[in-house]
Scaffold this motif. Structure first.
Motif, PDB file in Angstrom:
ATOM      1  N   TYR A  33       0.844  -1.200   0.000  1.00  0.00           N
ATOM      2  CA  TYR A  33       0.000   0.000   0.000  1.00  0.00           C
ATOM      3  C   TYR A  33       0.875   1.244   0.000  1.00  0.00           C
ATOM      4  O   TYR A  33       1.968   1.244   0.580  1.00  0.00           O
ATOM      5  N   GLN A  37       0.135  11.035   4.600  1.00  0.00           N
ATOM      6  CA  GLN A  37      -0.334  11.488   5.902  1.00  0.00           C
ATOM      7  C   GLN A  37      -0.110  12.989   6.011  1.00  0.00           C
ATOM      8  O   GLN A  37       1.018  13.459   5.931  1.00  0.00           O
ATOM      9  N   LEU A  41      -5.339  15.094   9.232  1.00  0.00           N
ATOM     10  CA  LEU A  41      -6.089  14.123   8.432  1.00  0.00           C
ATOM     11  C   LEU A  41      -5.586  12.726   8.733  1.00  0.00           C
ATOM     12  O   LEU A  41      -4.429  12.542   9.126  1.00  0.00           O
ATOM     13  N   GLY A  42      -6.447  11.747   8.538  1.00  0.00           N
ATOM     14  CA  GLY A  42      -6.011  10.373   8.675  1.00  0.00           C
ATOM     15  C   GLY A  42      -5.150   9.953   7.508  1.00  0.00           C
ATOM     16  O   GLY A  42      -5.047  10.652   6.497  1.00  0.00           O
ATOM     17  N   LEU A  43      -4.523   8.810   7.642  1.00  0.00           N
ATOM     18  CA  LEU A  43      -3.806   8.227   6.517  1.00  0.00           C
ATOM     19  C   LEU A  43      -4.784   8.043   5.357  1.00  0.00           C
ATOM     20  O   LEU A  43      -5.893   7.539   5.545  1.00  0.00           O
ATOM     21  N   LEU A  45      -5.266   6.403   1.518  1.00  0.00           N
ATOM     22  CA  LEU A  45      -4.720   5.410   0.611  1.00  0.00           C
ATOM     23  C   LEU A  45      -4.611   5.989  -0.801  1.00  0.00           C
ATOM     24  O   LEU A  45      -5.588   6.504  -1.353  1.00  0.00           O
ATOM     25  N   TYR A  48      -2.847   0.673  -4.107  1.00  0.00           N
ATOM     26  CA  TYR A  48      -2.542  -0.562  -3.424  1.00  0.00           C
ATOM     27  C   TYR A  48      -2.303  -1.663  -4.449  1.00  0.00           C
ATOM     28  O   TYR A  48      -2.619  -1.523  -5.645  1.00  0.00           O
ATOM     29  N   PHE A  90       3.892   7.028   3.370  1.00  0.00           N
ATOM     30  CA  PHE A  90       4.196   5.748   4.005  1.00  0.00           C
ATOM     31  C   PHE A  90       3.840   4.602   3.065  1.00  0.00           C
ATOM     32  O   PHE A  90       2.748   4.558   2.495  1.00  0.00           O
ATOM     33  N   GLN A 102      -1.145  -4.352   9.002  1.00  0.00           N
ATOM     34  CA  GLN A 102      -0.237  -3.749   8.041  1.00  0.00           C
ATOM     35  C   GLN A 102       1.035  -3.316   8.745  1.00  0.00           C
ATOM     36  O   GLN A 102       1.016  -2.804   9.861  1.00  0.00           O
ATOM     37  N   PHE A 104       4.397  -0.940   8.409  1.00  0.00           N
ATOM     38  CA  PHE A 104       4.729   0.311   7.737  1.00  0.00           C
ATOM     39  C   PHE A 104       6.232   0.528   7.614  1.00  0.00           C
ATOM     40  O   PHE A 104       7.011   0.157   8.507  1.00  0.00           O
ATOM     41  N   GLY A 105       6.619   1.160   6.509  1.00  0.00           N
ATOM     42  CA  GLY A 105       7.974   1.642   6.357  1.00  0.00           C
ATOM     43  C   GLY A 105       8.161   2.929   7.140  1.00  0.00           C
ATOM     44  O   GLY A 105       7.198   3.483   7.678  1.00  0.00           O
ATOM     45  N   PRO A 106       9.398   3.439   7.194  1.00  0.00           N
ATOM     46  CA  PRO A 106       9.694   4.623   8.011  1.00  0.00           C
ATOM     47  C   PRO A 106       9.169   5.932   7.437  1.00  0.00           C
ATOM     48  O   PRO A 106       9.167   6.950   8.128  1.00  0.00           O
TER      49      PRO A 106
ATOM     50  N   TYR B  35      -3.609   1.540  16.044  1.00  0.00           N
ATOM     51  CA  TYR B  35      -2.177   1.646  15.818  1.00  0.00           C
ATOM     52  C   TYR B  35      -1.623   2.760  16.703  1.00  0.00           C
ATOM     53  O   TYR B  35      -2.323   3.721  17.029  1.00  0.00           O
ATOM     54  N   ALA B  42       6.775   5.690  12.043  1.00  0.00           N
ATOM     55  CA  ALA B  42       5.709   4.975  11.343  1.00  0.00           C
ATOM     56  C   ALA B  42       4.686   4.429  12.339  1.00  0.00           C
ATOM     57  O   ALA B  42       5.019   4.155  13.494  1.00  0.00           O
ATOM     58  N   TRP B  99      -9.036   5.358   7.898  1.00  0.00           N
ATOM     59  CA  TRP B  99      -8.276   5.797   9.067  1.00  0.00           C
ATOM     60  C   TRP B  99      -8.871   7.067   9.682  1.00  0.00           C
ATOM     61  O   TRP B  99      -9.263   7.996   8.968  1.00  0.00           O
ATOM     62  N   GLY B 100      -8.864   7.106  11.018  1.00  0.00           N
ATOM     63  CA  GLY B 100      -9.145   8.350  11.710  1.00  0.00           C
ATOM     64  C   GLY B 100      -7.908   9.235  11.697  1.00  0.00           C
ATOM     65  O   GLY B 100      -6.808   8.792  11.351  1.00  0.00           O
ATOM     66  N   ALA B 101      -8.089  10.485  12.088  1.00  0.00           N
ATOM     67  CA  ALA B 101      -6.984  11.455  12.078  1.00  0.00           C
ATOM     68  C   ALA B 101      -6.010  11.234  13.230  1.00  0.00           C
ATOM     69  O   ALA B 101      -4.927  11.823  13.236  1.00  0.00           O
TER      70      ALA B 101
END
Lengths: 113, 109
Positions: A33, A37, A41-43, A45, A48, A90, A102, A104-106, B35, B42, B99-101
């Motif tokens: 994916y 970010q 706001l949320g992540l 997408l 993918y 990300f 999931q 995640f990378g850095p 998370y 990350a 995702w939420g914020a």
């Protein structure tokens, strides 16, 4: 174990230039994916891939493209960067393409001027 | 539409207990994730709930009520290292995560 690596760590890019963000995983995960970010706001997408050779569009795909030539690599390309693409990107992977944990990378911090 | 709501910021005291709430609206439902994300790092997986009830994992517990579209993350015996953002994410009918914020948790001595 490296897990997921991303390159570069950060980049400043002039508007109109192209750039490829690299992502490699060594966990033999099927799904990968790309998220962005942004503060408050949320992540979100971007694109993918549920398995090598297939890709799909996420919530915010415009201005981005991806490829999945093999299991390990999932590069994200900005063909002509714009300032609104300034974000932290990300890459993530999961064992399956279903709803799964999931990893995640850095992240890559990209600034488009 | 799809939506995940959680408080923007919370403050708690070291050694105390804090509950971070999350309400969700997703097209279909395929589980609820929490998370943890430290500043500049990350996100890392904490918990996954797909059935109603409480899942306990050490100092962290997560609760789900599917009928109410509600989840919470409970952190006990807070430590300074728990200062981080906590992200709630719901799995939708396309098996993608919404995702939420995030909730920024500040721990004070």
């Amino acid at each position: 174990t490296a897990g997921i690596t991303q390159a570069p760590t950060s980049q400043i890019l002039a508007a109109g230039r192209s750039m490829t963000l690299r992502c490699t995983q060594d966990m033999r995960h099927n799904a990968m994916y790309w998220y962005r970010q942004d503060l408050g706001l949320g992540l979100r997408l971007i694109h993918y891939s549920n398995t090598a050779g297939t890709t799909g569009k996420g919530e915010v795909p415009d201005g981005y493209s991806v490829s999945r030539a093999n299991t390990d690599d999932f590069p994200l390309t900005l063909a002509s960067a714009v300032p609104s693409q300034t974000s932290v990107y990300f890459c993530a992977s999961s064992d399956s393409g279903g709803v799964d944990e999931q990893f995640f990378g850095p992240g890559t911090r990209l600034t488009v001027l | 539409g799809q939506n995940i709501d959680q408080p923007t910021e919370m403050t708690a005291t070291e050694g105390a207990i804090v509950q971070i709430n999350c309400t969700y609206q997703t097209s279909g439902f395929n589980g609820l994730f929490w998370y943890q994300q430290h500043a500049g790092e990350a996100p890392t997986f904490l918990s996954y709930n797909v059935l109603d009830g409480l899942e306990e994992k050490g100092r962290f517990s997560s609760f789900l009520s599917r009928s109410k579209g509600y989840s919470y993350l409970l952190l006990k015996e807070l430590q300074m290292k728990d200062s981080a953002s906590y992200l709630c994410a719901g799995g939708d009918s396309n098996y993608q995560l919404i995702w939420g914020a995030g909730t920024k948790l500040i721990i004070k001595p």
